[in-house]
Enzyme design. Structure first.
Site, PDB file in Angstrom:
ATOM      1  N   GLY A 168      34.878  30.851  47.514  1.00 54.25           N
ATOM      2  CA  GLY A 168      36.142  30.814  46.767  1.00 54.25           C
ATOM      3  C   GLY A 168      37.242  31.418  47.635  1.00 54.25           C
ATOM      4  N   VAL A 188      22.631  31.432  45.394  1.00 62.29           N
ATOM      5  CA  VAL A 188      21.972  32.698  45.721  1.00 62.29           C
ATOM      6  C   VAL A 188      21.447  33.283  44.414  1.00 62.29           C
ATOM      7  CG1 VAL A 188      22.319  35.038  46.611  1.00 62.29           C
ATOM      8  CG2 VAL A 188      23.335  33.075  47.791  1.00 62.29           C
ATOM      9  N   GLU A 218      48.937  28.212  29.939  1.00 54.51           N
ATOM     10  CA  GLU A 218      49.210  27.085  30.842  1.00 54.51           C
ATOM     11  C   GLU A 218      48.530  25.820  30.349  1.00 54.51           C
ATOM     12  OE1 GLU A 218      48.167  28.622  34.777  1.00 54.51           O
ATOM     13  OE2 GLU A 218      50.273  29.103  35.112  1.00 54.51           O
ATOM     14  N   ASP A 257      37.052  38.485  42.400  1.00 55.27           N
ATOM     15  CA  ASP A 257      36.707  38.600  40.974  1.00 55.27           C
ATOM     16  C   ASP A 257      35.347  39.250  40.741  1.00 55.27           C
ATOM     17  OD1 ASP A 257      39.003  37.185  40.455  1.00 55.27           O
ATOM     18  OD2 ASP A 257      38.037  35.638  39.247  1.00 55.27           O
TER      19      ASP A 257
HETATM   20  C1  LIG Z   1      41.954  28.390  35.065  1.00 53.31           C
HETATM   21  C2  LIG Z   1      42.317  29.500  36.033  1.00 53.31           C
HETATM   22  C3  LIG Z   1      43.639  29.608  36.474  1.00 53.31           C
HETATM   23  C4  LIG Z   1      43.984  30.615  37.376  1.00 53.31           C
HETATM   24  N1  LIG Z   1      45.285  30.707  37.810  1.00 53.31           N
HETATM   25  C5  LIG Z   1      45.611  31.630  38.731  1.00 53.31           C
HETATM   26  C6  LIG Z   1      46.938  31.701  39.256  1.00 53.31           C
HETATM   27  O1  LIG Z   1      47.805  30.917  38.848  1.00 53.31           O
HETATM   28  N2  LIG Z   1      47.199  32.626  40.212  1.00 53.31           N
HETATM   29  C7  LIG Z   1      46.245  33.492  40.656  1.00 53.31           C
HETATM   30  O2  LIG Z   1      46.537  34.316  41.542  1.00 53.31           O
HETATM   31  N3  LIG Z   1      44.990  33.461  40.187  1.00 53.31           N
HETATM   32  C8  LIG Z   1      44.654  32.559  39.238  1.00 53.31           C
HETATM   33  N4  LIG Z   1      43.378  32.513  38.741  1.00 53.31           N
HETATM   34  C9  LIG Z   1      42.414  33.516  39.224  1.00 53.31           C
HETATM   35  C10 LIG Z   1      41.846  33.113  40.559  1.00 53.31           C
HETATM   36  O3  LIG Z   1      41.457  31.754  40.542  1.00 53.31           O
HETATM   37  C11 LIG Z   1      40.649  34.005  40.857  1.00 53.31           C
HETATM   38  O4  LIG Z   1      41.087  35.340  40.837  1.00 53.31           O
HETATM   39  C12 LIG Z   1      40.071  33.678  42.228  1.00 53.31           C
HETATM   40  O5  LIG Z   1      39.530  32.360  42.217  1.00 53.31           O
HETATM   41  C13 LIG Z   1      38.972  34.665  42.608  1.00 53.31           C
HETATM   42  O6  LIG Z   1      38.497  34.310  43.853  1.00 53.31           O
HETATM   43  P1  LIG Z   1      36.993  34.661  44.255  1.00 53.31           P
HETATM   44  O7  LIG Z   1      36.821  34.197  45.651  1.00 53.31           O
HETATM   45  O8  LIG Z   1      36.709  36.069  43.933  1.00 53.31           O
HETATM   46  O9  LIG Z   1      36.111  33.806  43.261  1.00 53.31           O
HETATM   47  P2  LIG Z   1      36.036  32.225  43.061  1.00 53.31           P
HETATM   48  O10 LIG Z   1      37.286  31.571  43.539  1.00 53.31           O
HETATM   49  O11 LIG Z   1      35.618  32.029  41.661  1.00 53.31           O
HETATM   50  O12 LIG Z   1      34.871  31.787  44.031  1.00 53.31           O
HETATM   51  C14 LIG Z   1      33.540  32.142  43.785  1.00 53.31           C
HETATM   52  C15 LIG Z   1      32.651  31.170  44.522  1.00 53.31           C
HETATM   53  O13 LIG Z   1      31.312  31.631  44.449  1.00 53.31           O
HETATM   54  C16 LIG Z   1      30.439  30.544  44.209  1.00 53.31           C
HETATM   55  N5  LIG Z   1      29.233  31.100  43.574  1.00 53.31           N
HETATM   56  C17 LIG Z   1      29.147  31.755  42.397  1.00 53.31           C
HETATM   57  N6  LIG Z   1      27.899  32.176  42.186  1.00 53.31           N
HETATM   58  C18 LIG Z   1      27.175  31.787  43.261  1.00 53.31           C
HETATM   59  C19 LIG Z   1      25.814  31.934  43.618  1.00 53.31           C
HETATM   60  N7  LIG Z   1      24.936  32.593  42.843  1.00 53.31           N
HETATM   61  N8  LIG Z   1      25.400  31.377  44.777  1.00 53.31           N
HETATM   62  C20 LIG Z   1      26.271  30.707  45.567  1.00 53.31           C
HETATM   63  N9  LIG Z   1      27.585  30.549  45.278  1.00 53.31           N
HETATM   64  C21 LIG Z   1      28.019  31.096  44.140  1.00 53.31           C
HETATM   65  C22 LIG Z   1      31.250  29.614  43.318  1.00 53.31           C
HETATM   66  O14 LIG Z   1      30.777  28.276  43.405  1.00 53.31           O
HETATM   67  C23 LIG Z   1      32.659  29.770  43.922  1.00 53.31           C
HETATM   68  O15 LIG Z   1      32.891  28.832  44.931  1.00 53.31           O
HETATM   69  C24 LIG Z   1      43.009  31.518  37.836  1.00 53.31           C
HETATM   70  C25 LIG Z   1      41.691  31.392  37.402  1.00 53.31           C
HETATM   71  C26 LIG Z   1      41.335  30.391  36.498  1.00 53.31           C
HETATM   72  C27 LIG Z   1      39.915  30.270  36.055  1.00 53.31           C
END
Ligand SMILES: Cc1cc2nc3c(=O)[nH]c(=O)nc-3n(C[C@H](O)[C@H](O)[C@H](O)COP(=O)(O)OP(=O)(O)OC[C@H]3O[C@@H](n4cnc5c(N)ncnc54)[C@H](O)[C@@H]3O)c2cc1C
Length: 450
Positions: free
Chosen positions: A16, A83, A173, A303
């Site tokens: 992500g 994982v 939204e 997150d």
């Molecule tokens: C509908 C929505 C709208 C949003 N709008 C905004 C916005 O406008 N502005 C903003 O700043 N933020 C926004 N957010 C929040 C933002 O998207 C998140 O804070 C951000 O995606 C977090 O990034 P991350 O890399 O921590 O997790 P994620 O982007 O969720 O990435 C996690 C990754 O881990 C992978 N994964 C999970 N479990 C496993 C596993 N066991 N094994 C292998 N892979 C795994 C998933 O497939 C994913 O690719 C929004 C969120 C949502 C849901």
């Protein structure tokens, strides 16, 4: 070169915002080997999921294949696998394919999952946290309009009642975008169905939409949505969801086939299988330098983590926090490889923003949260999303084209992709009769208007 004479190996779980940003920052250094593991073959750009769900963008506009993004980096191995466990002492992760991978550094960035807060019937809801979720919701909306067009009596069975749970950014939204879809493309596609037959409700326990914003943003948002016919139900929650209805905390019932869940998030299930300390929302507690206490080479980001902020709380679950976490962790890992110390995570606050509907947005920009509404806020929203896209890819053409079309034209072209539609069983809700009388009351009280 690392201590044992080999290049250090960084294992990243989750592609992500956070995981991608670590991988992209480290990929430039060919003296580091990287394994990026994600259960999906693509990065999904979550902030634009609701545009896919409401037919404004197509899926490929927001899903970027990991392998393609790293094809020019032989030091990055991409694995598509889930994982299933982490051993932070052995510095290993194990996947559902049975493979165990060891790293010199582990970066855990598995993101969030929806939190249903034990409300029964979550299987009947439509969460919006993955591309599959967005495609499933889009298919449901289109199927319902087709069904109501074939048999208008289904409108009395709640076919065009859309319930949005949660008045945060996701709920607000999606409600606004849904209203745009209904009054735009759906009104054109189904001229015989009156757009006012469709009802959108937002439920939230709190007293305002977009709670983290200022009071004037609260009233602006409420006004814009209400003018669009969206019905606000503040101070109320959802007690139970059935296949064809929802029960509200005041005991009333509304018939609906589409309950969109934006009611909250918690850490992805892997957190519970990591052997690491979990805190609020099931997220893993980290130190200000993004490592877990006692595990100096285990980084937990985005997150998936509770990251202490200078005000004594924790950083919010935002794309910009996750992106900057990744850049920071990459620098920290480089420094550690070179035997140099590196400090606590520092966040450059870009502000907060949300799009309400076509032409209406709210933004509180920069550290001092300078407030804007309307088109200028939309421009700020576009800018921050373009910034977030740079964490994933170098160009964001499709997105910028869409954004430009969105402001410059009345409506963007709609992607009415009917793949994944499945037939709805209209006889599957035993509460239909009881709910019917409430539905009757509701429709007498609240005719949707635009
Ligand atoms: C509908 C929505 C709208 C949003 N709008 C905004 C916005 O406008 N502005 C903003 O700043 N933020 C926004 N957010 C929040 C933002 O998207 C998140 O804070 C951000 O995606 C977090 O990034 P991350 O890399 O921590 O997790 P994620 O982007 O969720 O990435 C996690 C990754 O881990 C992978 N994964 C999970 N479990 C496993 C596993 N066991 N094994 C292998 N892979 C795994 C998933 O497939 C994913 O690719 C929004 C969120 C949502 C849901």
């Amino acid at each position: 070169m690392h201590r044992n004479g080999q290049n250090p190996h960084v294992v990243i779980v989750g592609g992500g915002f956070a995981g991608m940003s670590v991988a992209r920052s480290l990929a430039k250094h060919d003296d580091v080997n990287i394994t990026l593991i994600d259960k999906n073959p693509y990065h999904q750009f979550q902030p634009l999921l609701y545009q896919v769900a409401t037919c404004q963008l197509a899926s490929p506009d927001i899903a970027f294949p990991h392998r393609r993004l790293f094809r020019k980096h032989p030091n990055v191995v991409v694995k598509q696998a889930e994982v299933t466990s982490v051993d932070p002492r052995a510095m290993t992760v194990t996947t559902n394919t049975g493979e165990t991978i060891q790293g010199d550094y582990l970066v855990l960035a598995a993101g969030s999952q929806p939190n249903f807060f034990r409300v029964p019937g979550d299987e009947h809801t439509f969460p919006l946290y993955s591309l599959q979720d967005a495609e499933r919701l889009r298919a449901r909306i289109l199927e319902l309009f087709d069904a109501a067009d074939r048999d208008p009596k289904l409108i009395d069975e709640g076919a065009l009642n859309f319930i949005v749970v949660g008045g945060g950014a996701t709920g607000t939204e999606v409600a606004g975008a849904l209203s745009d879809l209904i009054h735009g493309a759906m009104a054109n596609e189904y001229p015989h169905l009156s757009a006012s037959a469709a009802r959108i409700y937002i439920f939230d326990h709190g007293t305002a939409l977009l709670a983290p914003f200022s009071e004037s943003a609260h009233s602006y948002t409420a006004r814009v949505l209400q003018q669009d016919g969206v019905q606000l139900r503040l101070g109320l929650g959802i007690k139970e969801v059935g296949p064809g209805h929802v029960t509200i905390s005041d005991g009333s019932t509304i018939l609906s086939r589409t309950v969109i869940w934006g009611g909250g998030i918690m850490a992805a299930p892997l957190a519970a299988k990591s052997g690491l300390p979990q805190g609020r929302g099931g997220r893993i507690n980290v130190q200000p330098d993004l490592t877990v206490e006692g595990f100096p080479r285990v980084y937990v980001l985005g997150d998936f983590a509770n990251i202490p902020s200078p005000d004594g709380g924790t950083f919010p679950q935002l794309g910009s926090v996750a992106l900057q976490n990744g850049q920071w962790a990459a620098k920290a890992i480089r420094a550690d490889i070179e035997g140099k110390p590196f400090g606590s995570f520092h966040y450059h606050d870009k502000g907060i923003m949300a799009m309400i509907n076509h032409g209406h947005a709210v933004a509180e920009m920069g550290k001092h949260h300078h407030e804007m509404h309307g088109h200028i806020a939309f421009a700020a929203w576009l800018g921050i999303h373009a910034y977030l896209m740079t964490g994933v890819r170098d160009r964001s053409d499709a997105f910028m084209d869409w954004g430009w079309d969105y402001v410059s034209k009345d409506r963007t072209s709609q992607k009415l992709d009917r793949s994944n539609t499945s037939k709805i069983n209209w006889g599957d809700d035993d509460q239909v009769e009881a709910a019917d009388s409430q539905q009757q009351k509701e429709s007498e009280l609240q005719p949707a208007s635009r």
